[in-house]
Design a protein around this motif. Sequence first.
Motif, PDB file in Angstrom:
ATOM      1  N   THR A  93      -0.834   4.380   0.637  1.00  0.00           N
ATOM      2  CA  THR A  93      -1.430   5.367   1.436  1.00  0.00           C
ATOM      3  C   THR A  93      -2.018   4.657   2.670  1.00  0.00           C
ATOM      4  O   THR A  93      -2.517   5.585   3.350  1.00  0.00           O
ATOM      5  CB  THR A  93      -2.425   6.264   0.544  1.00  0.00           C
TER       6      THR A  93
ATOM      7  N   THR B 286      -3.038   0.092  -9.457  1.00  0.00           N
ATOM      8  CA  THR B 286      -3.537   0.417  -7.802  1.00  0.00           C
ATOM      9  C   THR B 286      -4.966   0.434  -7.731  1.00  0.00           C
ATOM     10  O   THR B 286      -5.811   0.707  -8.797  1.00  0.00           O
ATOM     11  CB  THR B 286      -3.277   1.990  -7.899  1.00  0.00           C
ATOM     12  N   LEU B 287      -5.446  -0.220  -6.811  1.00  0.00           N
ATOM     13  CA  LEU B 287      -6.805  -0.327  -6.493  1.00  0.00           C
ATOM     14  C   LEU B 287      -7.210   0.235  -5.285  1.00  0.00           C
ATOM     15  O   LEU B 287      -6.577   0.224  -4.221  1.00  0.00           O
ATOM     16  CB  LEU B 287      -7.206  -1.990  -6.162  1.00  0.00           C
ATOM     17  N   ALA B 288      -8.269   0.910  -5.427  1.00  0.00           N
ATOM     18  CA  ALA B 288      -8.692   2.001  -4.205  1.00  0.00           C
ATOM     19  C   ALA B 288      -9.407   1.328  -3.384  1.00  0.00           C
ATOM     20  O   ALA B 288      -9.931   0.131  -3.445  1.00  0.00           O
ATOM     21  CB  ALA B 288      -9.480   3.254  -5.023  1.00  0.00           C
ATOM     22  N   ASN B 289     -10.062   2.147  -2.381  1.00  0.00           N
ATOM     23  CA  ASN B 289     -10.747   1.583  -1.354  1.00  0.00           C
ATOM     24  C   ASN B 289     -10.643   0.579  -0.329  1.00  0.00           C
ATOM     25  O   ASN B 289     -11.266  -0.317  -0.080  1.00  0.00           O
ATOM     26  CB  ASN B 289     -12.044   1.259  -2.084  1.00  0.00           C
ATOM     27  N   ARG B 290      -9.141   0.282  -0.265  1.00  0.00           N
ATOM     28  CA  ARG B 290      -8.724  -0.868   0.544  1.00  0.00           C
ATOM     29  C   ARG B 290      -8.965  -0.427   2.169  1.00  0.00           C
ATOM     30  O   ARG B 290      -8.866   0.769   2.312  1.00  0.00           O
ATOM     31  CB  ARG B 290      -7.147  -1.028   0.340  1.00  0.00           C
TER      32      ARG B 290
ATOM     33  N   SER C   7       1.033  -1.044   0.129  1.00  0.00           N
ATOM     34  CA  SER C   7       0.087   0.273   0.068  1.00  0.00           C
ATOM     35  C   SER C   7       0.874   1.263  -0.075  1.00  0.00           C
ATOM     36  O   SER C   7       2.051   1.347   0.572  1.00  0.00           O
ATOM     37  CB  SER C   7      -1.028  -0.029   1.306  1.00  0.00           C
TER      38      SER C   7
ATOM     39  N   THR D 214      -5.204   3.315   2.127  1.00  0.00           N
ATOM     40  CA  THR D 214      -6.309   2.930   1.831  1.00  0.00           C
ATOM     41  C   THR D 214      -6.220   2.588   0.273  1.00  0.00           C
ATOM     42  O   THR D 214      -7.385   2.595  -0.448  1.00  0.00           O
ATOM     43  CB  THR D 214      -7.258   4.414   1.937  1.00  0.00           C
ATOM     44  N   ASP D 215      -5.157   2.132  -0.179  1.00  0.00           N
ATOM     45  CA  ASP D 215      -5.291   1.567  -1.676  1.00  0.00           C
ATOM     46  C   ASP D 215      -4.265   0.463  -1.642  1.00  0.00           C
ATOM     47  O   ASP D 215      -3.644   0.204  -0.487  1.00  0.00           O
ATOM     48  CB  ASP D 215      -4.376   2.644  -2.583  1.00  0.00           C
ATOM     49  N   THR D 216      -4.454  -0.286  -2.475  1.00  0.00           N
ATOM     50  CA  THR D 216      -3.440  -1.645  -2.640  1.00  0.00           C
ATOM     51  C   THR D 216      -2.891  -1.219  -4.057  1.00  0.00           C
ATOM     52  O   THR D 216      -3.494  -1.211  -5.047  1.00  0.00           O
ATOM     53  CB  THR D 216      -4.382  -2.945  -2.719  1.00  0.00           C
ATOM     54  N   ARG D 217      -1.398  -1.453  -4.092  1.00  0.00           N
ATOM     55  CA  ARG D 217      -0.714  -1.132  -5.258  1.00  0.00           C
ATOM     56  C   ARG D 217       0.074  -2.524  -5.508  1.00  0.00           C
ATOM     57  O   ARG D 217       0.761  -3.127  -4.623  1.00  0.00           O
ATOM     58  CB  ARG D 217      -0.023   0.102  -5.334  1.00  0.00           C
TER      59      ARG D 217
END
Length: 240
Positions: free
Chosen positions: A38, A58-62, A36, A40-43
């Motif tokens: 931040t 990058t996937l948001a809303n983690r 991650s 709150t994301d997964t990258r």
Amino acid sequence: MDSQLAVVWQKNKGGRGLDRVIVSPYDNTAVLAVGSATGTDTRSLMISANGDITDGVTLANRANFTTSFLVAGANPNSHTIVDVVSERQGDIRLQTVVGQTLSYQQKLGGSGTETVTDAVAGADGGFLIIGTTTSTDGDIQGKTNTDAEVWLVKVGPVSNNVYSVKSGNWNDPSVWSCNCVPVAWQNVTINDTHTVRLDATMPAAACLNLEIVGTFSMQGSSITINGASVTLDDTNVVTN
């Protein structure tokens, strides 16, 4: 490190940290990492044999303070990111990626809180997800209390065959049976009464085979079918 455990190279990369590293399914001299930037994301990151780092997806809303996992896939070469997404009180998300193209996505859980402790590939191309849940509904079966308990769930492999479930845009995952945008290794069928649109505002499309039972409307865009590209300009003329 080499066989004598001497440092060969080292690199720094900003972010909260990396959770898992696997051998790349695209290049066995490289690795994929997930973590991650931040919280709150997964990258994902692609790291070459000499340490060159390339940003992946990058996937948001983690969900914050959770761990992400990586599973390598085959046929085609792919990888799947498993994390916990901030929906309801936390659902498990599986996002399959082919290269850097987002493909199939699945979310699992109920109205309670789910966590992931591990994810492994099955011999059939599916996955075994190991975690915990407090839910008693949704995808959880046979649980009657809201205590946190171990949850094991087997997820079947992604189908090579995709079909439309309604009319809409090619790049809208909800149009397709896989809840994904079709990719180059999938067979696509546009069902009777459905109209699927592809125009210049959307990315170029790709599939292995395309069966049109309903209507396929393409203008000012292109689609690659089994490696052969077809392009229509704004006047519906085929171009190279």
